[in-house]
Design an enzyme around this catalytic site. Structure first.
Site, mmCIF file in Angstrom:
data_model
loop_
_atom_site.group_PDB
_atom_site.id
_atom_site.type_symbol
_atom_site.label_atom_id
_atom_site.label_comp_id
_atom_site.label_asym_id
_atom_site.label_seq_id
_atom_site.Cartn_x
_atom_site.Cartn_y
_atom_site.Cartn_z
ATOM 1 N N HIS A 182 0.829 -1.215 0.000
ATOM 2 C CA HIS A 182 0.000 0.000 0.000
ATOM 3 C C HIS A 182 0.862 1.263 0.000
ATOM 4 O O HIS A 182 0.383 2.346 -0.359
ATOM 5 C CB HIS A 182 -0.918 -0.018 1.234
ATOM 6 C CG HIS A 182 -2.253 0.627 1.036
ATOM 7 N ND1 HIS A 182 -2.414 1.843 0.413
ATOM 8 C CD2 HIS A 182 -3.500 0.241 1.396
ATOM 9 C CE1 HIS A 182 -3.702 2.178 0.403
ATOM 10 N NE2 HIS A 182 -4.386 1.215 0.984
ATOM 11 N N ASP A 402 -8.763 -5.228 -18.281
ATOM 12 C CA ASP A 402 -8.944 -6.150 -19.409
ATOM 13 C C ASP A 402 -7.586 -6.412 -20.070
ATOM 14 O O ASP A 402 -6.966 -5.490 -20.616
ATOM 15 C CB ASP A 402 -9.944 -5.514 -20.404
ATOM 16 C CG ASP A 402 -10.224 -6.397 -21.600
ATOM 17 O OD1 ASP A 402 -9.600 -7.472 -21.723
ATOM 18 O OD2 ASP A 402 -11.062 -5.996 -22.424
#
Ligand SMILES: COc1cc(/C=C/C(=O)SCCNC(=O)CCNC(=O)[C@H](O)C(C)(C)COP(=O)(O)OP(=O)(O)OC[C@H]2O[C@@H](n3cnc4c(N)ncnc43)[C@H](O)[C@@H]2OP(=O)(O)O)ccc1O
Length: 455
Positions: A182, A402
């Site tokens: 993070h 994608d």
């Protein structure tokens, strides 16, 4: 769970029941992991130390996520090759991810841009992808087989900023599993990175090239702490909540708030509000107020027990000037509200909504600069004692990733990082519902569920 190490091929397996609790042996996922390799940037990238801001420093935890792909048109034969090649290309733009964490001369986390590469692993599962079940109630033991954890890492510095695993399933589907620190990015930054990676895989230019200079969030010289910053306050556990967690098993459940339920909750959230709230509130205000109050009640906190709500606010547009488009570090800041459990539970829900709204309003450019300076002076990390930490992923666009196999059929976290953390995830048709994922001791979970059913 079985973990064998044989010629560097590791077989990992786990069992879970329908409630995603690790018990019987209704479902058994086995993943054979091949030997890890390093994916380097495709061309020469900048070397040396890369500055991480104070907003990056106090959030250095590993976030594990999975993205499940299954195309009607093509199988998974090329998946590893395509994703690996695209990774080496996207790393040219995101070169710090190919480095390693280290400590700077000022004693802060920084990245040594060595170009060493992202750790990449190929895995093969013993089943079809839909057999891994309902990932909205993530089971770390099972889903953990789909991400690569560096074995024997003694501290965060020994874990690369990013590891990636592509696991092929027998149905022709595959799962991309990511472990990302993070401190390298917040939810928006992580989403832009993964989406850029997908764009490269499809031969497209990056829609949002990363803006890498984090020095724009430098602390002021001299630092000026201008706010209270109660996010760091250590609250005494008078109610012995910690021992409840040790005595009882922690159950993880996901509660679905569909648009109808959200509408009902919003009505309840502004009832008896003494017109402090006007006649409206947002989904986040209503939902976080409900979860904070219901969880406090479920854990049977003493009336004078102080309880803290912590949540991340996206500060990108609130900084003056706003952070540049594509800023890929943490542009979030934690805000908070502290209240006595008795008051929170006895007063109407609108009281909690008011507290949430005040906490959001508190986040201004001045507050965020003060939080940055607070870390500069104290090096403190937010305390989670007697705290609920809400992280909102519901508007993060992970569903749009994608790599050439269409958008993920499912995506989400592998686990909740801490027992105090609750995740808001988008769900269902057009992602108009919100799944609230949380873990509670068994007895408290029953009480929470009752309150959910009463909405
Ligand atoms: C490291 O690898 C990772 C990391 C991660 C994930 C990391 C993180 O979790 S970082 C934290 C991510 N979360 C955030 O950044 C929170 C962002 N949200 C906010 O800052 C919000 O403003 C808020 C503080 C939570 C308050 O929200 P709210 O009260 O709802 O107010 P608004 O957001 O302003 O919304 C009000 C209203 O506006 C409309 N609206 C706003 N945005 C949208 C939108 N995108 N689409 C449609 N409409 C929008 C809407 O009408 C809102 O009202 P509602 O009642 O409808 O809500 C992960 C993975 C890794 O690998």
């Amino acid at each position: 769970m079985v973990a064998e190490n044989n010629n560097k091929e590791i077989t990992l397996s786990a069992s879970m029941d329908n409630n995603n609790n690790i018990k019987g042996s209704k479902f058994h996922l086995e993943v054979v992991q091949k030997e890890p390799s390093l994916v380097k940037p495709e061309s020469e990238t900048r070397k040396g130390l890369y500055f991480l801001s104070n907003l990056d420093q106090n959030i250095a935890v590993i976030v594990r996520t999975i993205y499940c792909f299954k195309s009607e048109e093509k199988g998974n034969e090329e998946a590893v090759q395509v994703i690996k090649k695209a990774l080496s290309q996207v790393l040219v733009h995101y070169y710090p991810l190919a480095g390693r964490l280290t400590i700077s001369p000022e004693g802060k986390l920084t990245v040594d841009c060595t170009g060493e590469g992202v750790v990449f692993v190929e895995g093969e599962a013993n089943c079809k992808m839909n057999e891994i079940g309902d990932i909205t109630k993530p089971d770390p033991e099972t889903l953990g087989k789909l991400v690569y954890d560096v074995v024997d890492a003694k501290n965060i510095l020994e874990i690369p900023p990013v590891t990636a695993q592509v696991t092929k399933f027998k149905c022709g589907g595959f799962v991309l599993g990511l472990c990302m620190n993070h401190c390298m990015f917040d939810g928006i930054g992580a989403m832009e990175f993964v989406n850029s990676w997908g764009q490269v895989a499809r031969g497209l230019p990056l829609a949002t090239p990363p803006f890498s200079d984090r020095a724009i969030l430098n602390a002021r010289n001299p630092p000026k702490i201008e706010n209270l910053h109660q996010e760091f306050e250590e609250i005494e556990d008078k109610s012995n909540i910690n021992s409840l967690y040790t005595k009882e098993p922690t159950l993880y459940r996901s509660f679905c708030f569909d648009p109808e339920k959200i509408k009902k909750l919003k009505v309840q959230a502004i009832e008896n509000s003494e017109s402090l709230l006007g006649n409206t509130c947002t989904t986040f205000e209503a939902l976080s107020a409900f979860v904070w109050r219901a969880r406090t009640k479920s854990l049977k906190m003493l009336s004078d027990q102080k309880t803290k709500l912590l949540f991340a606010v996206d500060g990108r547009a609130k900084f003056e000037p706003p952070l540049p488009k594509g800023y890929f570090g943490n542009g979030i800041v934690l805000t908070n509200s502290i209240c006595e459990a008795g008051e929170l539970i006895e007063k109407p829900l609108s009281f909690a909504v008011g507290l949430v709204r005040e906490a959001i309003k508190m986040v201004t450019d001045g507050y965020m600069r003060s939080a940055i300076d607070y870390f500069e002076v104290t090096r403190a990390r937010p305390s989670l004692s007697s705290t609920l930490l809400i992280t909102t992923w519901s508007r993060l666009g992970f569903h749009t990733t994608d790599f050439g196999w269409g958008e993920p059929v499912l995506s989400g976290p592998v686990a909740l990082p801490e027992k105090e953390v609750t995740l808001f995830l988008s769900h269902g048709e057009q992602r108009r519902s919100i799944n609230v994922l949380l873990g509670l001791p068994a007895s408290a979970m029953d009480v929470f569920q009752e309150q959910f059913l009463q909405i």
